[in-house]
Design a protein around this motif. Structure first.
Motif, PDB file in Angstrom:
ATOM      1  N   HIS A 416      23.379  64.569   5.606  1.00 23.43           N
ATOM      2  CA  HIS A 416      23.250  63.469   6.622  1.00 23.43           C
ATOM      3  C   HIS A 416      23.677  63.665   7.829  1.00 23.43           C
ATOM      4  O   HIS A 416      24.758  63.879   8.017  1.00 23.43           O
ATOM      5  N   VAL A 417      22.827  63.632   9.161  1.00 22.58           N
ATOM      6  CA  VAL A 417      23.269  63.855  10.258  1.00 22.58           C
ATOM      7  C   VAL A 417      24.377  62.786  10.507  1.00 22.58           C
ATOM      8  O   VAL A 417      25.085  63.041  11.174  1.00 22.58           O
ATOM      9  N   ARG A 418      24.132  61.413  10.497  1.00 23.35           N
ATOM     10  CA  ARG A 418      24.885  60.499  10.672  1.00 23.35           C
ATOM     11  C   ARG A 418      25.693  60.191   9.293  1.00 23.35           C
ATOM     12  O   ARG A 418      24.794  59.848   8.133  1.00 23.35           O
ATOM     13  N   PRO A 419      26.812  60.483   9.150  1.00 21.02           N
ATOM     14  CA  PRO A 419      27.659  60.299   7.789  1.00 21.02           C
ATOM     15  C   PRO A 419      27.317  59.066   6.991  1.00 21.02           C
ATOM     16  O   PRO A 419      27.345  58.026   7.700  1.00 21.02           O
ATOM     17  N   GLY A 424      25.428  55.767   8.018  1.00 19.25           N
ATOM     18  CA  GLY A 424      24.338  56.701   8.006  1.00 19.25           C
ATOM     19  C   GLY A 424      23.490  56.249   6.774  1.00 19.25           C
ATOM     20  O   GLY A 424      24.112  56.144   5.799  1.00 19.25           O
ATOM     21  N   GLU A 425      22.294  56.375   6.998  1.00 20.20           N
ATOM     22  CA  GLU A 425      21.327  56.036   5.682  1.00 20.20           C
ATOM     23  C   GLU A 425      20.733  57.251   5.016  1.00 20.20           C
ATOM     24  O   GLU A 425      20.817  58.288   5.748  1.00 20.20           O
ATOM     25  N   SER A 429      14.717  60.380   8.287  1.00 19.85           N
ATOM     26  CA  SER A 429      15.039  60.438   9.699  1.00 19.85           C
ATOM     27  C   SER A 429      16.486  60.792   9.919  1.00 19.85           C
ATOM     28  O   SER A 429      16.905  60.963  11.118  1.00 19.85           O
ATOM     29  N   ASN A 430      17.259  60.826   8.815  1.00 21.33           N
ATOM     30  CA  ASN A 430      18.723  61.181   8.800  1.00 21.33           C
ATOM     31  C   ASN A 430      19.169  62.120   7.911  1.00 21.33           C
ATOM     32  O   ASN A 430      20.189  62.483   7.673  1.00 21.33           O
ATOM     33  N   SER A 431      18.136  63.054   7.542  1.00 18.98           N
ATOM     34  CA  SER A 431      18.474  63.813   6.701  1.00 18.98           C
ATOM     35  C   SER A 431      17.765  65.330   7.139  1.00 18.98           C
ATOM     36  O   SER A 431      16.751  65.228   7.777  1.00 18.98           O
ATOM     37  N   ILE A 451      16.956  64.484  14.924  1.00 19.29           N
ATOM     38  CA  ILE A 451      15.913  64.616  14.075  1.00 19.29           C
ATOM     39  C   ILE A 451      14.498  64.392  14.637  1.00 19.29           C
ATOM     40  O   ILE A 451      14.372  62.908  14.939  1.00 19.29           O
ATOM     41  N   GLN A 452      13.477  65.060  15.027  1.00 17.44           N
ATOM     42  CA  GLN A 452      12.272  64.539  15.318  1.00 17.44           C
ATOM     43  C   GLN A 452      11.218  64.676  14.468  1.00 17.44           C
ATOM     44  O   GLN A 452      11.612  65.401  13.104  1.00 17.44           O
ATOM     45  N   PRO A 453      10.138  64.263  14.461  1.00 17.41           N
ATOM     46  CA  PRO A 453       8.996  64.172  13.364  1.00 17.41           C
ATOM     47  C   PRO A 453       8.914  65.462  12.776  1.00 17.41           C
ATOM     48  O   PRO A 453       8.529  65.500  11.534  1.00 17.41           O
TER      49      PRO A 453
END
Length: 473
Positions: A416-419, A424-425, A429-431, A451-453
Motif C-alpha cells: 500500500h503506497v499510502r498505508p 490508504g485504500e 491506484s494505491n497498490s 502510481i500511474q496507469p
C-alpha cells in the motif's frame, strides 16, 4: 594464601556428597513415590546451585591469578581442565559459566556476583543480563549499570532468557526506536537457513531469523498446528473438508475408491471409514472425538509442510499471492505516530518498519490503543488486496517495481503506497508489487511512489511515507 576457617571442612564434605551421588541410582528402588519426588527436587537444587557456586568460585580463582598461573589460555579452558571422574560437562555450559566469572571481575558487574551468591538468578540469566545490559546502556545514558542489570535480574528466572531479550527490545523501542530498526535491519541481513542429515536419516533444519520474519513463521505455524480431533462415526467424507480443502478433489476421489476418507493431510490415523460391514460396525462405536495423537513437534512440522505446499502451489499457479499469517499487533496511537514498534500476541517486539510491512501483506489484526488501553481502530481482513486487484497489479507491474529489481510476481507482495493506517485504500491506484527485501526497505526508509496507469515512479527520499519520521522506520 588460604585463610583460617571451615573451608577445608566444606570441601571435604562436598567431595563426600559427590561420592554419595553415585550411590543414588542403586538406592532409588528403596524409596517411596513421595521420597523419590523429594530426591529429584534435591538433585535439581544441587544442579542449579552448583552452577551458581562454581561460577562464583571460578571468579575468585581468576581474581587470585590461578588461571594465569596455569597452562590454560582462557578461563573456560581452566574450568574444563578441572572436570574429573568421567562426569561430562557440556562445553557450552562451561563457556557460559566462564564468561560470567570473567565479567564478575569488573566492578560494574558486582550486582551479578551478589545475585549468584544469593542464588537469586541462574548462570544463564546472568549471562543474558550482561549481554542485554550492554545493549540497553547506550540508549539510557542516565541509568546506572547496576540499575539496568537489576531490571533484568528481577525477572523470574523460570521464564528463561527469552523474556530478558524481550525486555531489551521493549526498552530500546521505548527510548531509541530508530536503533531497534537499524539493529533489526542488520539481523535481516544475516539470516540463514541450513539443513543436514542426522544419523537416523532425518533432515534437521536450522534457521536463524530476524524478529519480524520469526514472528511470521511462528504465527503461521501456531495457527495451523493446533490438535485436530476427528469423530470416527459421524464424519465420513467430512473431516478433510472441515479442516480445509485437500490437495486435489481427485485425491479425495481416489481415497473414497480405496475405501478410506482422509482426515488430515498429515497422515495421522484418526480412524478408517470403510464400506460394508466394517462401516456398519463402526457406526456402533461411540461418536466421541478421537484425540490427535501427534506430538506438538509433529504438529508444527506438519503445519510447516502445509504452508510450504500452499506456497509452492501459489507460486506455480496464476502468480497471485495468498495472505500471510494472521498476526495480532498491539501499539499505542502516539507510539505509532512517533515511529515506535508494536507487540505481537506472543510478546515479540517488532520495530515500526516490520509492523508497517505486516500491515500490507499479513492477515493482520492491528489494534491501535489510545487512553487506558482503549481500542481506537481494529483492522479488518477486507483491507487485504482481493484476487482481482492482485491480478490487475501483476499485469500492470510485471514484478517488483523498486528501481533496479527484477524479481517476478511470484516473489512479490502487495504494498500500500499510502498505508492503511494513514487512510490508504486497498485499490489498484494505491497498490504496487515489491519483493520481500524491498518491501521491508521501503517501510524502513519511508519511501513513497507515484502510481500511474501504466507504471510506478518511486521517490527515494527518506521519510516521505505518511506517518514516517526521518531517521526512524
Amino acid at each position: 594464601m588460604a585463610e583460617p576457617g571451615r573451608g577445608p571442612e566444606v570441601l571435604a564434605a562436598l567431595q563426600a556428597a559427590a561420592q554419595l551421588l553415585d550411590e543414588v541410582p542403586g538406592a532409588v528402588h528403596q524409596l517411596g513415590e513421595d521420597q523419590e519426588g523429594e530426591l529429584v527436587s534435591t538433585l535439581l537444587r544441587l544442579h542449579g546451585r552448583a552452577a551458581q557456586v562454581a561460577t562464583v568460585v571460578t571468579a575468585d580463582a581468576v581474581d587470585r591469578g590461578a588461571v594465569t598461573k596455569s597452562d590454560a589460555v582462557t578461563t573456560a579452558q581452566w574450568m574444563a581442565s578441572r572436570t574429573r571422574d568421567g562426569v561430562p560437562v557440556e562445553a557450552k555450559a562451561i563457556r557460559v559459566m566462564a564468561s560470567v566469572a570473567d565479567a564478575c571481575q569488573h566492578r560494574k558487574n558486582t550486582v551479578i556476583g551478589r545475585a549468584l551468591l544469593k542464588g537469586s538468578c541462574s548462570v544463564e540469566s546472568a549471562r543474558t543480563a550482561l549481554l542485554q545490559a550492554d545493549k540497553v546502556g547506550p540508549v539510557i545514558p542516565t541509568a546506572e549499570r547496576d540499575e539496568v542489570l537489576g531490571w533484568f535480574l528481577q525477572i523470574d528466572p523460570a521464564l528463561g532468557c527469552d523474556e530478558l531479550t524481550k525486555l531489551t527490545r521493549r526498552i530500546i523501542d521505548l527510548f531509541a526506536p530508530e536503533k531497534l530498526s537499524k539493529d533489526d535491519e542488520t539481523l535481516e541481513g544475516t539470516e540463514s537457513l541450513s539443513w543436514s542429515t542426522t544419523a537416523t536419516g532425518m533432515t534437521r533444519l536450522v534457521a536463524e531469523l530476524s524478529p519480524a520474519n520469526a514472528a511470521i513463521l511462528k504465527e503461521a505455524i501456531n495457527a495451523k498446528s493446533a490438535p485436530r480431533p476427528a469423530k470416527p462415526a459421524d464424519t465420513k467424507d467430512k473431516t478433510s473438508k472441515a479442516d480445509g480443502p485437500d490437495e486435489t478433489d481427485g485425491a479425495n476421489e481416489r481415497d473414497k475408491t480405496a475405501g478410506t476418507s482422509r482426515s488430515h493431510s498429515s497422515g495421522a490415523a484418526f480412524g478408517l471409514h470403510l464400506d460394508g460391514d466394517v462401516e456398519a460396525a463402526e457406526s456402533s462405536i461411540s461418536s466421541e472425538p478421537v484425540r490427535d495423537e501427534r506430538s506438538p513437534g509433529k504438529r508444527r512440522a506438519d503445519a510447516l509442510m502445509d504452508l510450504v505446499g500452499a506456497g509452492a502451489r501459489a507460486a506455480a499457479g496464476d502468480g497471485t499471492q495468498a495472505s500471510a499469517a494472521t498476526v495480532l499487533l498491539t501499539m499505542g496511537l502516539q507510539e505509532l505516530l512517533a515511529g515506535h514498534g508494536a507487540t505481537t500476541s506472543t510478546g515479540d517486539v517488532l520495530d515500526a518498519g516490520a509492523a508497517r510491512r505486516f500491515a500490507c501483506t499479513a492477515d493482520l489484526i492491528p489494534v491501535v490503543l489510545g487512553g487506558p488501553s482503549q481500542p481506537l481502530d481494529v483492522g479488518r481482513r477486507e483491507r487485504l488486496a482481493t484476487k482481482a486487484i492482485r491480478v490487475a497489479v501483476i499485469l500492470r507491474d510485471g514484478g517488483c517495481t523498486f528501481p533496479g529489481c527484477d524479481r517476478p510476481p511470484g516473489f512479490c507482495e502487495i504494498h500500500h503506497v499510502r498505508p492503511w493506517w494513514a487512510g490508504g485504500e486497498t485499490s489498484l491506484s494505491n497498490s504496487t508489487l515489491l519483493c520481500g527485501r524491498h518491501h521491508q526497505g521501503v517501510h524502513r526508509q519511508g519511501y513513497t511512489a507515484d502510481i500511474q496507469p501504466d507504471r510506478v515512479i518511486w521517490d527515494l527520499t527518506p521519510g516521505q511515507m505518511p506517518g514516517h519520521q526521518t531517521g526512524a522506520a
